[in-house]
Design an enzyme around this catalytic site. Structure first.
Site, short mmCIF file in Angstrom:
data_model
loop_
_atom_site.label_atom_id
_atom_site.label_comp_id
_atom_site.label_asym_id
_atom_site.label_seq_id
_atom_site.Cartn_x
_atom_site.Cartn_y
_atom_site.Cartn_z
N LYS A 67 1.53 -1.33 -0.09
CA LYS A 67 -0.16 0.29 -0.15
C LYS A 67 0.85 1.14 -0.22
O LYS A 67 2.32 1.63 0.86
CB LYS A 67 -0.56 -0.26 1.33
CG LYS A 67 -1.69 1.14 1.52
CD LYS A 67 -2.43 1.51 2.40
CE LYS A 67 -2.17 1.49 3.64
NZ LYS A 67 -3.37 1.43 4.49
N SER A 199 -4.94 11.23 16.24
CA SER A 199 -3.43 11.62 15.93
C SER A 199 -2.38 12.79 16.60
O SER A 199 -1.32 13.27 17.14
CB SER A 199 -3.66 12.79 15.12
OG SER A 199 -4.39 13.72 14.66
N ASP A 222 1.12 4.90 14.79
CA ASP A 222 1.32 4.29 13.84
C ASP A 222 3.02 4.74 13.19
O ASP A 222 3.14 4.60 12.06
CB ASP A 222 0.02 3.78 12.67
CG ASP A 222 -0.28 5.66 12.58
OD1 ASP A 222 0.05 6.74 12.61
OD2 ASP A 222 -1.30 5.81 11.63
P1 NAD Z 1 -8.06 12.87 11.80
O1 NAD Z 1 -7.89 13.90 11.23
O2 NAD Z 1 -9.72 12.91 11.28
O3 NAD Z 1 -8.81 12.67 13.48
C1 NAD Z 1 -7.71 13.57 14.06
C2 NAD Z 1 -8.47 12.17 15.80
O4 NAD Z 1 -7.47 13.46 16.65
C3 NAD Z 1 -9.42 13.93 16.69
O5 NAD Z 1 -9.89 13.40 17.07
C4 NAD Z 1 -9.60 14.68 17.01
O6 NAD Z 1 -9.70 15.33 17.70
C5 NAD Z 1 -7.67 13.88 17.48
N1 NAD Z 1 -6.81 15.04 17.98
C6 NAD Z 1 -5.35 15.52 16.92
N2 NAD Z 1 -4.94 16.42 18.00
C7 NAD Z 1 -4.96 15.68 19.07
C8 NAD Z 1 -4.05 15.90 20.19
N3 NAD Z 1 -3.11 16.51 20.30
N4 NAD Z 1 -4.46 15.27 21.16
C9 NAD Z 1 -5.35 14.63 21.51
N5 NAD Z 1 -6.26 14.36 20.41
C10 NAD Z 1 -5.97 15.11 19.13
O7 NAD Z 1 -7.86 11.22 11.64
P2 NAD Z 1 -7.91 10.23 11.30
O8 NAD Z 1 -8.22 9.46 9.90
O9 NAD Z 1 -9.86 9.17 12.26
O10 NAD Z 1 -6.62 9.05 11.99
C11 NAD Z 1 -6.41 9.79 13.45
C12 NAD Z 1 -5.13 8.90 13.53
O11 NAD Z 1 -5.05 6.95 13.60
C13 NAD Z 1 -4.44 9.25 13.06
O12 NAD Z 1 -2.63 8.88 13.53
C14 NAD Z 1 -3.98 8.17 11.89
O13 NAD Z 1 -2.23 7.78 11.31
C15 NAD Z 1 -4.42 6.93 12.49
N6 NAD Z 1 -4.58 5.43 11.68
C16 NAD Z 1 -3.40 4.41 12.39
C17 NAD Z 1 -3.79 3.14 11.47
C18 NAD Z 1 -3.08 2.29 12.00
O14 NAD Z 1 -3.41 1.00 11.44
N7 NAD Z 1 -2.98 1.89 13.40
C19 NAD Z 1 -4.97 3.18 10.67
C20 NAD Z 1 -5.53 4.22 9.66
C21 NAD Z 1 -5.35 5.68 10.19
#
Ligand code: NAD
Length: 321
Positions: A67, A199, A222
């Site tokens: 990916k 994030s 991640d």
């Molecule tokens: P998004 O931008 O839609 O949402 C971000 C979220 O993080 C919101 O709830 C926001 O309020 C919160 N946030 C932002 N800054 C913050 C802070 N300083 N403290 C606490 N919370 C905070 O993003 P998303 O698409 O929902 O992705 C969220 C996270 O998941 C990202 O870090 C992304 O990289 C990760 N992710 C992980 C996987 C995995 O397989 N583990 C897969 C996809 C995404």
């Protein structure tokens, strides 16, 4: 070569099919039939984007590929696009020829939600009633929807750094016919299952916010430097992950390991519980934690399902490549 565009994905794959594909590939990883390649993830110095590649080979599911994609934090605000952008490429393991190119955005959300859902199936208490959400962004809604399929939850509670986003997860709870209650972080003590998907680069959920017997799925961390929960909370729990090498470098456990609170050997793969070689939860009072770092094989597994379905439905686009 086949192309399955992003716009077709929602009509092809169900969350049940994504769940089964991820459960199978976690099992294959633990039995040695499948392995992930080292992750490449770069801050490219343009638009604050993180871009990279996650790939692997699954001998059992017969998928090879990667990916390519990442996270563009300003996409939604400036371009009306979701912040995650990715594409999956599958190759023929026998010849190396490209087999398919598949839109990876919705698949990323579905395979990530499937991972925490698999962890809930195997590690949460059977009588879990209250689910707590930390995070209310794009991924959080998918996470909650998939989690609700695993236990007879009676209430959803939620906390988010940006409280104005909480209606995103309230909507999912309401659609499922469940009450939703915003809480402060100590209020998470009521939860039997907690999913964290933000994030953040500094912890919100602290060790004393969580009750014994809870299952926590840490899904947002991640990348090196990200952190959602206090390292002492990870150290307090029985820790499982999708892949140990990623957990200790880019996952939530990186901080507890760096601080000497947890050893790499304390972390087990969730696939071992699926395969029955690890007992998983052994007592109701045990605190379990799944460090879901996101592996390339998850993406390949759900993409392969999508290609099969697209071929069956006659909507895969064939190109002479
Ligand atoms: P998004 O931008 O839609 O949402 C971000 C979220 O993080 C919101 O709830 C926001 O309020 C919160 N946030 C932002 N800054 C913050 C802070 N300083 N403290 C606490 N919370 C905070 O993003 P998303 O698409 O929902 O992705 C969220 C996270 O998941 C990202 O870090 C992304 O990289 C990760 N992710 C992980 C996987 C995995 O397989 N583990 C897969 C996809 C995404």
């Amino acid at each position: 070569m086949l192309i399955v565009p992003e716009r077709e994905i929602a009509g092809l794959i169900t969350s049940k099919a994504a769940f089964e594909a991820v459960e199978d590939v976690f099992a294959a990883m633990s039995s040695g039939d499948a392995y992930n390649f080292p992750v490449v993830r770069e801050a490219i110095g343009h638009k604050d984007a993180l871009y990279g590649f996650k790939g692997g080979f699954d001998r059992a599911g017969f998928t090879l590929g990667l990916k390519a994609g990442g996270y563009w934090p300003n996409n939604l605000e400036k371009h009306g696009l979701i912040n995650h952008q990715s594409t999956v490429f599958l190759f023929d393991p026998d010849t190396g020829k490209p087999v398919a190119m598949i839109g990876g955005n919705l698949l990323t959300a579905l395979r990530t939600a499937a991972a925490s859902s698999v962890s809930i199936k195997y590690l949460a208490r059977a009588d879990a009633k209250v689910i707590g959400m930390i995070g209310a962004g794009h991924q959080a809604t998918f996470q909650l929807r998939a989690a609700l399929e695993q236990r007879a939850f009676e209430k959803v509670i939620g906390w988010n750094f940006h409280p104005e986003m909480l209606p995103n997860i309230e909507k999912v709870a309401t659609e499922a016919g469940l009450p939703f209650e915003p809480v402060d972080l100590p209020g998470m003590a009521e939860a039997d299952v907690i999913i964290s998907i933000t994030s953040a680069f500094s912890p919100s959920l602290m060790a004393d916010h969580v009750s014994d017997g809870t299952h926590i799925a840490c899904m947002g961390t991640d990348t090196k430097g990200k952190q959602e929960v206090e390292a002492a909370l990870v150290a307090r729990a029985k820790v499982y992950t999708d892949e140990v090498a990623q957990s200790v470098t880019i996952g939530e456990a990186q901080h507890a390991v760096t601080q000497g609170l947890l050893a790499e050997s304390d972390i087990a793969q969730l696939g071992e519980v699926i395969n029955g070689t690890d007992p998983g939860r052994t007592a109701d009072a045990e605190l379990t934690l799944f460090d879901g770092t996101g592996v390339g094989l998850q993406d390949l597994a759900v993409a392969a399902v999508v290609v099969d379905l697209a071929v069956k439905k006659g909507i895969a686009i064939e190109v002479d490549f």
